[in-house]
Scaffold this motif. Structure first.
Motif, PDB file in Angstrom:
ATOM      1  N   ALA A 191      -8.445  -6.130  -2.164  1.00 18.61           N
ATOM      2  CA  ALA A 191      -8.841  -5.999  -0.756  1.00 18.61           C
ATOM      3  C   ALA A 191      -7.718  -5.351   0.049  1.00 18.61           C
ATOM      4  N   SER A 192      -8.101  -4.443   0.966  1.00 21.96           N
ATOM      5  CA  SER A 192      -7.109  -3.766   1.794  1.00 21.96           C
ATOM      6  C   SER A 192      -7.665  -3.566   3.195  1.00 21.96           C
ATOM      7  N   GLY A 193      -6.881  -3.968   4.199  1.00 17.82           N
ATOM      8  CA  GLY A 193      -7.307  -3.735   5.575  1.00 17.82           C
ATOM      9  C   GLY A 193      -7.333  -4.986   6.403  1.00 17.82           C
ATOM     10  N   GLY A 194      -6.431  -5.068   7.384  1.00 21.81           N
ATOM     11  CA  GLY A 194      -6.438  -6.191   8.311  1.00 21.81           C
ATOM     12  C   GLY A 194      -5.898  -7.485   7.731  1.00 21.81           C
ATOM     13  N   ILE A 195      -5.226  -7.418   6.596  1.00 21.79           N
ATOM     14  CA  ILE A 195      -4.679  -8.628   5.969  1.00 21.79           C
ATOM     15  C   ILE A 195      -3.173  -8.648   6.236  1.00 21.79           C
ATOM     16  N   LEU A 229      -1.429  -4.345   1.115  1.00 21.06           N
ATOM     17  CA  LEU A 229      -1.068  -4.465   2.526  1.00 21.06           C
ATOM     18  C   LEU A 229      -0.197  -3.287   2.960  1.00 21.06           C
ATOM     19  N   GLY A 230      -0.565  -2.671   4.075  1.00 21.67           N
ATOM     20  CA  GLY A 230       0.232  -1.568   4.599  1.00 21.67           C
ATOM     21  C   GLY A 230       0.984  -1.965   5.849  1.00 21.67           C
ATOM     22  N   THR A 231       0.230  -2.159   6.934  1.00 20.55           N
ATOM     23  CA  THR A 231       0.844  -2.350   8.250  1.00 20.55           C
ATOM     24  C   THR A 231       1.895  -3.466   8.255  1.00 20.55           C
ATOM     25  N   LEU A 232       1.612  -4.588   7.607  1.00 20.48           N
ATOM     26  CA  LEU A 232       2.576  -5.705   7.638  1.00 20.48           C
ATOM     27  C   LEU A 232       3.954  -5.260   7.122  1.00 20.48           C
ATOM     28  N   ALA A 261       0.849  -1.202   0.000  1.00 18.40           N
ATOM     29  CA  ALA A 261       0.000   0.000   0.000  1.00 18.40           C
ATOM     30  C   ALA A 261       0.878   1.244   0.000  1.00 18.40           C
ATOM     31  N   GLY A 262       0.454   2.249  -0.767  1.00 22.01           N
ATOM     32  CA  GLY A 262       1.181   3.515  -0.738  1.00 22.01           C
ATOM     33  C   GLY A 262       1.137   4.073   0.674  1.00 22.01           C
ATOM     34  N   MET A 263       2.285   4.351   1.276  1.00 20.56           N
ATOM     35  CA  MET A 263       2.289   4.920   2.631  1.00 20.56           C
ATOM     36  C   MET A 263       3.213   6.128   2.625  1.00 20.56           C
ATOM     37  N   ALA A 264       2.596   7.295   2.715  1.00 21.53           N
ATOM     38  CA  ALA A 264       3.372   8.532   2.673  1.00 21.53           C
ATOM     39  C   ALA A 264       3.995   8.815   4.029  1.00 21.53           C
ATOM     40  N   GLY A 265       4.962   9.697   4.040  1.00 21.70           N
ATOM     41  CA  GLY A 265       5.505  10.175   5.309  1.00 21.70           C
ATOM     42  C   GLY A 265       6.681   9.369   5.831  1.00 21.70           C
ATOM     43  N   ALA A 321     -10.712  -1.888  -2.211  1.00 22.01           N
ATOM     44  CA  ALA A 321     -11.766  -1.800  -1.192  1.00 22.01           C
ATOM     45  C   ALA A 321     -11.088  -1.785   0.174  1.00 22.01           C
ATOM     46  N   GLN A 322     -11.178  -0.650   0.850  1.00 24.11           N
ATOM     47  CA  GLN A 322     -10.457  -0.451   2.107  1.00 24.11           C
ATOM     48  C   GLN A 322     -11.396  -0.683   3.285  1.00 24.11           C
ATOM     49  N   GLY A 323     -11.183  -1.780   3.974  1.00 24.11           N
ATOM     50  CA  GLY A 323     -12.045  -2.139   5.096  1.00 24.11           C
ATOM     51  C   GLY A 323     -11.680  -1.399   6.373  1.00 24.11           C
ATOM     52  N   THR A 376      -4.698   5.805  -5.660  1.00 23.93           N
ATOM     53  CA  THR A 376      -5.150   7.073  -5.098  1.00 23.93           C
ATOM     54  C   THR A 376      -5.846   6.893  -3.766  1.00 23.93           C
ATOM     55  N   TRP A 377      -5.753   7.931  -2.972  1.00 18.11           N
ATOM     56  CA  TRP A 377      -6.491   8.053  -1.715  1.00 18.11           C
ATOM     57  C   TRP A 377      -7.432   9.220  -1.887  1.00 18.11           C
ATOM     58  N   HIS A 378      -8.736   8.950  -1.751  1.00 18.35           N
ATOM     59  CA  HIS A 378      -9.805   9.927  -1.965  1.00 18.35           C
ATOM     60  C   HIS A 378     -10.205   9.951  -3.435  1.00 18.35           C
ATOM     61  N   VAL A 413       2.906   4.587  -7.905  1.00 17.96           N
ATOM     62  CA  VAL A 413       2.935   5.809  -7.095  1.00 17.96           C
ATOM     63  C   VAL A 413       1.549   6.018  -6.493  1.00 17.96           C
ATOM     64  N   ASN A 414       1.526   6.459  -5.242  1.00 14.86           N
ATOM     65  CA  ASN A 414       0.262   6.745  -4.547  1.00 14.86           C
ATOM     66  C   ASN A 414       0.196   8.223  -4.197  1.00 14.86           C
ATOM     67  N   VAL A 415      -0.954   8.834  -4.490  1.00 17.11           N
ATOM     68  CA  VAL A 415      -1.149  10.233  -4.081  1.00 17.11           C
ATOM     69  C   VAL A 415      -2.416  10.380  -3.261  1.00 17.11           C
ATOM     70  N   GLN A 416      -2.360  11.313  -2.336  1.00 20.89           N
ATOM     71  CA  GLN A 416      -3.520  11.654  -1.515  1.00 20.89           C
ATOM     72  C   GLN A 416      -4.200  12.857  -2.149  1.00 20.89           C
ATOM     73  N   LEU A 417      -5.476  12.697  -2.496  1.00 17.04           N
ATOM     74  CA  LEU A 417      -6.158  13.739  -3.271  1.00 17.04           C
ATOM     75  C   LEU A 417      -7.246  14.469  -2.498  1.00 17.04           C
TER      76      LEU A 417
HETATM   77  C1  LIG Z   1       1.584   3.991   8.117  1.00 15.66           C
HETATM   78  C2  LIG Z   1       0.499   4.030   7.089  1.00 15.66           C
HETATM   79  C3  LIG Z   1       0.479   5.062   6.155  1.00 15.66           C
HETATM   80  C4  LIG Z   1      -0.497   5.087   5.161  1.00 15.66           C
HETATM   81  N1  LIG Z   1      -0.454   6.072   4.213  1.00 15.66           N
HETATM   82  C5  LIG Z   1      -1.283   6.025   3.139  1.00 15.66           C
HETATM   83  C6  LIG Z   1      -1.126   6.932   2.051  1.00 15.66           C
HETATM   84  O1  LIG Z   1      -0.259   7.797   2.052  1.00 15.66           O
HETATM   85  N2  LIG Z   1      -1.964   6.777   1.001  1.00 15.66           N
HETATM   86  C7  LIG Z   1      -2.936   5.808   0.956  1.00 15.66           C
HETATM   87  O2  LIG Z   1      -3.635   5.702  -0.051  1.00 15.66           O
HETATM   88  N3  LIG Z   1      -3.113   4.951   1.978  1.00 15.66           N
HETATM   89  C8  LIG Z   1      -2.306   5.019   3.054  1.00 15.66           C
HETATM   90  N4  LIG Z   1      -2.450   4.109   4.085  1.00 15.66           N
HETATM   91  C9  LIG Z   1      -3.549   3.119   4.022  1.00 15.66           C
HETATM   92  C10 LIG Z   1      -3.161   1.942   3.116  1.00 15.66           C
HETATM   93  O3  LIG Z   1      -3.325   2.307   1.763  1.00 15.66           O
HETATM   94  C11 LIG Z   1      -4.006   0.686   3.330  1.00 15.66           C
HETATM   95  O4  LIG Z   1      -5.367   0.957   3.047  1.00 15.66           O
HETATM   96  C12 LIG Z   1      -3.912   0.077   4.718  1.00 15.66           C
HETATM   97  O5  LIG Z   1      -2.607   0.080   5.181  1.00 15.66           O
HETATM   98  C13 LIG Z   1      -4.453  -1.352   4.666  1.00 15.66           C
HETATM   99  O6  LIG Z   1      -4.647  -1.874   5.943  1.00 15.66           O
HETATM  100  P1  LIG Z   1      -3.492  -2.627   6.761  1.00 15.66           P
HETATM  101  O7  LIG Z   1      -2.643  -1.535   7.275  1.00 15.66           O
HETATM  102  O8  LIG Z   1      -4.256  -3.355   7.804  1.00 15.66           O
HETATM  103  O9  LIG Z   1      -2.765  -3.528   5.794  1.00 15.66           O
HETATM  104  C14 LIG Z   1      -1.501   4.082   5.105  1.00 15.66           C
HETATM  105  C15 LIG Z   1      -1.479   3.058   6.056  1.00 15.66           C
HETATM  106  C16 LIG Z   1      -0.503   3.014   7.039  1.00 15.66           C
HETATM  107  C17 LIG Z   1      -0.499   1.878   8.023  1.00 15.66           C
END
Ligand SMILES: Cc1cc2nc3c(=O)[nH]c(=O)nc-3n(C[C@H](O)[C@H](O)[C@H](O)COP(=O)(O)O)c2cc1C
Length: 359
Positions: free
Chosen positions: A217-221, A240-243, A21-25, A174-176, A133-135, A73-77
């Motif tokens: 699917a995205s969230g809790g996986i 997947l983000g957190t993992l 998952a795109g994770m900014a910052g 689909a973000q749960g 994209t986010w949003h 690339v992921n952008v927050q919109l």
């Molecule tokens: C540290 C962190 C930063 C995130 N930053 C973004 C982001 O910049 N853009 C975005 O679309 N989603 C972002 N997300 C959400 C992820 O795209 C994704 O939906 C989410 O991580 C999925 O759930 P999971 O963390 O349980 O795998 C972020 C998630 C985390 C944990």
């Protein structure tokens, strides 16, 4: 061919339908992005909050390290939102924490980031081949199409998925409710949307779209069991983000990694009190204080800017009680510091084993 070889792989030019998952910052370093892509998934660089030059540099580095595999690339919109609290009130709530971190009472504003579309264009010019994209994804469509890059729009709801589809998205993420990070809430009724879990959301999004575009699917996986479940309810891939925060190549601090290992689902909370838009955070003294104050925020954009120096100082000082740490409900599953390529290989093997067990 394993269970993670789905039609989505063809759309994205990858071998396994696993997205970082795109994770900014900071978490998604070019090294992490490239490692996921080299392993056959799709590494996605989160570029929001930075400059076009920095985005171009990071993208070029990720592309070079990926050895020919595609990089996204992921952008927050999301647009900025108006303040619902005064700066004085916010500084009053933050004052004791700022003092503990040795920061001045009233911080100077951090440098303004470049607009999201400038970042997107910089990344595409530098070689990113997929856009997530986010949003509301509509503003990003022209740039994605011009670059010939598939557009993957993340949403938390069926109305959001239909809106993203109408806007031209090539796949829907689909973000749960279990997700770490900010909710990609938009579309009709967005402000009053309830939180829907991944297992309930994915099949309903798939049915609403009638199979026209793939659902991710995205969230809790966080392991092969979760991926197999997502595939069985209609997803063609997972994001997947957190993992991946725990991966050795991720940019998070050791203190953040340690916090992930010990976080239970109850120790996370969804609130808009930290940035002005709802996101799932690990609870700690700072997050709890902001939630309890129930004082509003300076709005999306300005609130995060106000907290920027605290975020940096708390991370540098390893103060997990005062860091702002996004994490999903499955944070403790598989939170071992492994190289990302090993994580992807384990996920692929784990998915096949889980699918075999139910067949
Ligand atoms: C540290 C962190 C930063 C995130 N930053 C973004 C982001 O910049 N853009 C975005 O679309 N989603 C972002 N997300 C959400 C992820 O795209 C994704 O939906 C989410 O991580 C999925 O759930 P999971 O963390 O349980 O795998 C972020 C998630 C985390 C944990």
């Amino acid at each position: 061919m394993g269970g993670l070889s789905t039609p989505l792989c063809e759309l994205l030019g990858i071998r396994h339908a696993i997205l970082l998952a795109g994770m900014a910052g900071g978490p998604n370093t070019p090294e992490l992005v490239a490692a996921v892509s080299r392993a056959g998934g799709l590494g996605v660089l989160g570029v929001s909050g930075t400059t076009a030059d920095a985005t171009a540099d990071a993208t070029r580095r990720a592309v070079a390290l990926a050895g020919g595999a595609p990089v996204g690339v992921n952008v927050q919109l999301a647009p900025t939102t108006p303040a619902t609290a005064t700066r004085e009130r916010m500084l009053e709530i933050l004052a004791p924490f700022r003092a503990e971190l040795g920061l001045p009472a009233d911080p100077p504003p951090p440098p303004a980031p470049d607009p999201p579309l400038a970042l997107l264009e910089a990344a595409l010019e530098a070689g990113a081949r997929v856009v997530t994209t986010w949003h509301d994804p509509a503003p990003s469509l022209a740039a994605a199409r011009a670059a010939g890059a598939p557009l993957l729009a993340m949403t938390t709801s069926v109305p959001g998925a239909l809106a993203a589809h109408r806007a031209g998205a090539d796949a829907i993420i689909a973000q749960g409710a279990e997700s770490g990070g900010h909710r990609s809430r938009f579309g009709p009724g967005a402000e009053t949307q309830s939180e829907t879990g991944t297992m309930a959301l994915v099949p309903q999004v798939r049915d609403a779209l009638g199979g026209t575009v793939p659902v991710i699917a995205s969230g809790g996986i966080a392991d092969g069991r979760g991926i197999a479940a997502a595939l069985l309810v209609g997803a063609q891939g997972v994001s997947l983000g957190t993992l991946f925060l725990a991966a050795t190549e991720s940019g998070v601090t050791d203190a953040y990694r340690a916090a992930l290992r010990t976080t239970s689902p109850e120790r996370t909370v969804v609130t808009d009190a930290v940035t002005g838009r709802p996101a799932r955070w690990i609870r700690n003294r700072l997050v709890d204080a902001l939630v309890e104050a129930d004082a509003g925020t300076l709005g999306w954009g300005a609130q995060a800017a106000l907290l920027a120096d605290m975020r940096r100082a708390a991370a540098q000082q390893g103060r997990t009680d005062l860091m702002t740490m996004l994490a999903g409900q499955a944070a403790a599953i598989g939170a071992e510091p492994l190289p990302a390529e090993d994580i992807v290989h384990d996920l692929v093997a784990g998915t096949d084993a889980a699918l075999a067990a139910v067949r």
